[in-house]
Design a protein around this motif. Structure first.
Motif, PDB file in Angstrom:
ATOM      1  N   GLU A   1      -4.982  14.227  -1.158  1.00 47.83           N
ATOM      2  CA  GLU A   1      -5.622  13.010  -0.653  1.00 47.83           C
ATOM      3  C   GLU A   1      -4.621  11.854  -0.553  1.00 47.83           C
ATOM      4  OE1 GLU A   1      -8.724   9.576  -2.169  1.00 47.83           O
ATOM      5  OE2 GLU A   1      -8.636  11.467  -3.262  1.00 47.83           O
ATOM      6  N   LYS A   2      -3.901  11.602  -1.629  1.00 50.77           N
ATOM      7  CA  LYS A   2      -2.954  10.481  -1.642  1.00 50.77           C
ATOM      8  C   LYS A   2      -1.760  10.734  -0.730  1.00 50.77           C
ATOM      9  CE  LYS A   2      -5.425   8.137  -4.410  1.00 50.77           C
ATOM     10  NZ  LYS A   2      -6.296   7.117  -3.849  1.00 50.77           N
ATOM     11  N   ASN A   3      -1.308  11.978  -0.635  1.00 50.99           N
ATOM     12  CA  ASN A   3      -0.199  12.301   0.250  1.00 50.99           C
ATOM     13  C   ASN A   3      -0.581  12.085   1.720  1.00 50.99           C
ATOM     14  OD1 ASN A   3       2.541  13.234   0.495  1.00 50.99           O
ATOM     15  ND2 ASN A   3       1.688  15.113   1.358  1.00 50.99           N
ATOM     16  N   LYS A   4      -1.805  12.440   2.063  1.00 55.98           N
ATOM     17  CA  LYS A   4      -2.294  12.212   3.430  1.00 55.98           C
ATOM     18  C   LYS A   4      -2.341  10.711   3.730  1.00 55.98           C
ATOM     19  CE  LYS A   4      -6.261  12.991   6.406  1.00 55.98           C
ATOM     20  NZ  LYS A   4      -7.640  13.482   6.515  1.00 55.98           N
ATOM     21  N   LEU A   5      -2.874   9.928   2.816  1.00 56.97           N
ATOM     22  CA  LEU A   5      -2.945   8.476   3.002  1.00 56.97           C
ATOM     23  C   LEU A   5      -1.552   7.857   3.080  1.00 56.97           C
ATOM     24  CD1 LEU A   5      -5.873   7.619   0.563  1.00 56.97           C
ATOM     25  CD2 LEU A   5      -5.938   7.625   3.078  1.00 56.97           C
ATOM     26  N   TYR A   6      -0.639   8.347   2.242  1.00 56.50           N
ATOM     27  CA  TYR A   6       0.748   7.859   2.250  1.00 56.50           C
ATOM     28  C   TYR A   6       1.406   8.109   3.602  1.00 56.50           C
ATOM     29  CZ  TYR A   6       5.731   7.673   1.152  1.00 56.50           C
ATOM     30  OH  TYR A   6       7.076   7.385   1.169  1.00 56.50           O
ATOM     31  N   ASN A   7       1.271   9.327   4.100  1.00 53.39           N
ATOM     32  CA  ASN A   7       1.871   9.661   5.394  1.00 53.39           C
ATOM     33  C   ASN A   7       1.252   8.859   6.538  1.00 53.39           C
ATOM     34  OD1 ASN A   7       3.867  11.533   4.561  1.00 53.39           O
ATOM     35  ND2 ASN A   7       2.265  13.058   4.244  1.00 53.39           N
ATOM     36  N   GLN A   8      -0.054   8.635   6.482  1.00 53.61           N
ATOM     37  CA  GLN A   8      -0.713   7.810   7.498  1.00 53.61           C
ATOM     38  C   GLN A   8      -0.182   6.378   7.448  1.00 53.61           C
ATOM     39  OE1 GLN A   8      -4.882   8.226   6.548  1.00 53.61           O
ATOM     40  NE2 GLN A   8      -5.115  10.065   7.798  1.00 53.61           N
ATOM     41  N   ALA A   9      -0.056   5.831   6.257  1.00 44.97           N
ATOM     42  CA  ALA A   9       0.442   4.465   6.104  1.00 44.97           C
ATOM     43  C   ALA A   9       1.887   4.352   6.579  1.00 44.97           C
ATOM     44  CB  ALA A   9       0.314   4.008   4.651  1.00 44.97           C
ATOM     45  N   MET A  10       2.702   5.360   6.284  1.00 46.98           N
ATOM     46  CA  MET A  10       4.097   5.363   6.743  1.00 46.98           C
ATOM     47  C   MET A  10       4.166   5.383   8.270  1.00 46.98           C
ATOM     48  SD  MET A  10       6.396   5.220   4.295  1.00 46.98           S
ATOM     49  CE  MET A  10       7.869   6.091   4.813  1.00 46.98           C
ATOM     50  N   ARG A  11       3.332   6.208   8.900  1.00 53.18           N
ATOM     51  CA  ARG A  11       3.315   6.265  10.370  1.00 53.18           C
ATOM     52  C   ARG A  11       2.816   4.953  10.963  1.00 53.18           C
ATOM     53  NH1 ARG A  11       1.443  11.368   9.224  1.00 53.18           N
ATOM     54  NH2 ARG A  11      -0.707  10.806   9.663  1.00 53.18           N
ATOM     55  N   GLU A  12       1.797   4.359  10.343  1.00 55.46           N
ATOM     56  CA  GLU A  12       1.266   3.083  10.826  1.00 55.46           C
ATOM     57  C   GLU A  12       2.328   1.990  10.717  1.00 55.46           C
ATOM     58  OE1 GLU A  12      -2.533   0.090  10.241  1.00 55.46           O
ATOM     59  OE2 GLU A  12      -2.187   1.654   8.745  1.00 55.46           O
TER      60      GLU A  12
ATOM     61  N   GLU B   1       0.837  -1.201   0.000  1.00 56.80           N
ATOM     62  CA  GLU B   1       0.000   0.000   0.000  1.00 56.80           C
ATOM     63  C   GLU B   1       0.872   1.252   0.000  1.00 56.80           C
ATOM     64  OE1 GLU B   1      -3.382   2.254   2.716  1.00 56.80           O
ATOM     65  OE2 GLU B   1      -2.737   0.249   3.274  1.00 56.80           O
ATOM     66  N   ILE B   2       1.930   1.255   0.813  1.00 60.60           N
ATOM     67  CA  ILE B   2       2.855   2.386   0.860  1.00 60.60           C
ATOM     68  C   ILE B   2       3.512   2.591  -0.500  1.00 60.60           C
ATOM     69  CG2 ILE B   2       5.094   3.118   1.798  1.00 60.60           C
ATOM     70  CD1 ILE B   2       4.138   1.869   4.486  1.00 60.60           C
ATOM     71  N   THR B   3       3.903   1.504  -1.142  1.00 57.09           N
ATOM     72  CA  THR B   3       4.528   1.587  -2.455  1.00 57.09           C
ATOM     73  C   THR B   3       3.573   2.189  -3.487  1.00 57.09           C
ATOM     74  OG1 THR B   3       5.923  -0.319  -1.942  1.00 57.09           O
ATOM     75  CG2 THR B   3       5.663   0.238  -4.271  1.00 57.09           C
ATOM     76  N   ALA B   4       2.336   1.722  -3.495  1.00 52.50           N
ATOM     77  CA  ALA B   4       1.348   2.223  -4.455  1.00 52.50           C
ATOM     78  C   ALA B   4       1.028   3.697  -4.197  1.00 52.50           C
ATOM     79  CB  ALA B   4       0.075   1.382  -4.383  1.00 52.50           C
ATOM     80  N   LEU B   5       0.846   4.049  -2.932  1.00 50.04           N
ATOM     81  CA  LEU B   5       0.548   5.439  -2.609  1.00 50.04           C
ATOM     82  C   LEU B   5       1.738   6.348  -2.926  1.00 50.04           C
ATOM     83  CD1 LEU B   5      -1.347   4.916   0.751  1.00 50.04           C
ATOM     84  CD2 LEU B   5      -2.328   5.839  -1.368  1.00 50.04           C
ATOM     85  N   GLY B   6       2.933   5.877  -2.628  1.00 52.67           N
ATOM     86  CA  GLY B   6       4.131   6.660  -2.938  1.00 52.67           C
ATOM     87  C   GLY B   6       4.263   6.908  -4.432  1.00 52.67           C
ATOM     88  N   PHE B   7       3.954   5.891  -5.241  1.00 47.49           N
ATOM     89  CA  PHE B   7       3.988   6.054  -6.688  1.00 47.49           C
ATOM     90  C   PHE B   7       2.953   7.079  -7.140  1.00 47.49           C
ATOM     91  CE2 PHE B   7       2.480   5.129 -10.934  1.00 47.49           C
ATOM     92  CZ  PHE B   7       3.659   5.134 -11.655  1.00 47.49           C
ATOM     93  N   ALA B   8       1.741   6.985  -6.592  1.00 46.59           N
ATOM     94  CA  ALA B   8       0.675   7.914  -6.981  1.00 46.59           C
ATOM     95  C   ALA B   8       1.061   9.351  -6.639  1.00 46.59           C
ATOM     96  CB  ALA B   8      -0.636   7.527  -6.292  1.00 46.59           C
ATOM     97  N   VAL B   9       1.623   9.548  -5.456  1.00 48.05           N
ATOM     98  CA  VAL B   9       2.033  10.891  -5.030  1.00 48.05           C
ATOM     99  C   VAL B   9       3.119  11.424  -5.956  1.00 48.05           C
ATOM    100  CG1 VAL B   9       3.205  12.186  -3.187  1.00 48.05           C
ATOM    101  CG2 VAL B   9       1.331  10.630  -2.625  1.00 48.05           C
TER     102      VAL B   9
END
Length: 88
Positions: A42-53, A12-20
């Protein structure tokens, strides 16, 4: 509630990072595209949340997701690297 699967969270982090990153490149040439900018936020927020998780469950992937405790400040480097057995 159970913790998400380590591999699934990393994917998920990889996919979100690519989208960002991809939308950042687009915004370089289309800075007034409000839909792209909203998508980026939107995607940057989700990426940062996933990274913190991921960091809270499995350890930091980058230095900026390290916990602020001085006692284990550099322990993140002792974890298996993605290409090592047991790594990401």
């Amino acid at each position: 509630m159970s913790a998400p699967n380590k591999h699934a969270l990393l994917m998920e982090i990889t996919a979100l990072g690519f989208a960002v990153y991809d939308v950042q490149l687009y915004l370089d040439t289309h800075p007034c595209d409000v839909n792209a900018l909203a998508y980026f936020h939107e995607k940057n927020k989700l990426y940062n949340q996933a990274m913190r998780e991921y960091a809270s469950l499995y350890g930091a992937l980058t230095i900026d997701t390290m916990m602020s405790s001085c006692s284990d400040r550099w322990n993140w480097i002792n974890e298996p690297w993605p290409w090592q057995e047991g790594g990401c």
